[in-house]
Design an enzyme around this catalytic site. Sequence first.
Site, PDB file in Angstrom:
ATOM      1  N   CYS A 101       0.839  -1.207   0.000  1.00  0.00           N
ATOM      2  CA  CYS A 101       0.000   0.000   0.000  1.00  0.00           C
ATOM      3  C   CYS A 101       0.871   1.253   0.000  1.00  0.00           C
ATOM      4  CB  CYS A 101      -0.925   0.001   1.213  1.00  0.00           C
ATOM      5  SG  CYS A 101      -1.949   1.484   1.344  1.00  0.00           S
ATOM      6  N   CYS A 197      -5.652  -1.958   7.196  1.00  0.00           N
ATOM      7  CA  CYS A 197      -6.583  -0.838   7.193  1.00  0.00           C
ATOM      8  C   CYS A 197      -7.960  -1.204   6.674  1.00  0.00           C
ATOM      9  CB  CYS A 197      -5.997   0.319   6.395  1.00  0.00           C
ATOM     10  SG  CYS A 197      -5.732  -0.043   4.656  1.00  0.00           S
TER      11      CYS A 197
END
EC number: 2.8.1.13
Length: 362
Positions: A101, A197
């Site tokens: 990410c 997340c």
Amino acid sequence: MGKKEKIIVGMSGGVDSSVAALLLLEQGYQVEGLFMKNWEEDDTQEYCSATVDLADAQSVADQLGIRLHTVNFSGEYWDNVFEYFLAEYRAGRTPNPDVLCNREIKFKAFLDYALHLGADRIATGHYASIARQGERWQLLRAQDENKDQTYFLYMLGQAQLRHSQFPLGDLEKPVVRRIAEQAGLPNHKKKDSTGICFIGERKFSEFLSRFLPAQPGQMVTPEGTVIGEHQGLMYYTLGQRKGLGIGGRADGDADPWFVVDKEIASNRLIVAQGHNHPRLLKQGLAASQLHWVAGTPPELPITCMARIRHRQPLQACTLSPLENGNLQVQFNNKQRAVTPGQSVVFYQGQECLGGGIIEQAY
């Protein structure tokens, strides 16, 4: 007076990125914020609430008097991070999507978007530092060793570091919270996010089962005794203790059970008793997908420090090249639960040299 340098801060709604924006403002930069939405599903307060986080980020931006941009990178996240995440789990490995990410979203999609908006650099609330040594940019460990996030940032390169800033690199977390409180930021008590997340704090196996069907198989001891059934190798990771459902066996002693291996071909999960069972302890590993922050590898072999998971104390090791282009990492001391799919990250002093993906342990 020259034109102020423009920095766009990736604002998550949390206290770290909020204080990062505040500090840059105090240092005289032209600061704007940008909120990234990277996941479309389950946008509820129970999980990963982008709505609440955006409201928090907007509240802080309003208080600081800065503009807040919003952008949706969920397509990029799905294609470049989540597809890899699922492929690794299908292969029985344990990936680390936060590393990807950072490379694909926060320091690629976000950086490109910010430069398009006229920014000179971007900033985030990561705990790490950047230094310049001649023409070379260095990624350095944070002052707060407990919060240091270089493990998740080792895939950054010279182009990303040249255009990035980490304002919290020299601060301890309690100091960051105190700065937020003294400035009256509305989120100064907001709980730190945990877990991956887009999964948030929900039960991981329930989330994963929506994308990967269960593949039950035998749960066996290293000696081959069948003692239970697992629901799919992807739901377990090496060294895992909780969730095995095999405690209190009449024929076993009181020591807890741990996952010590996975046999992909036979779909068998190997479990054994004892936190430091010999099957869990490995002297070395082979790593692939190598990335060096400097852009070129160091001269090998080299002795340095490494960690195989976030917050693990640094471990002395020797790096040597393998014929297939991968890297052999030989540790001075045996390491517990060296997990294929996770990252191994290398350090020389305060500098993060780079890292790779663990292929196998031995």
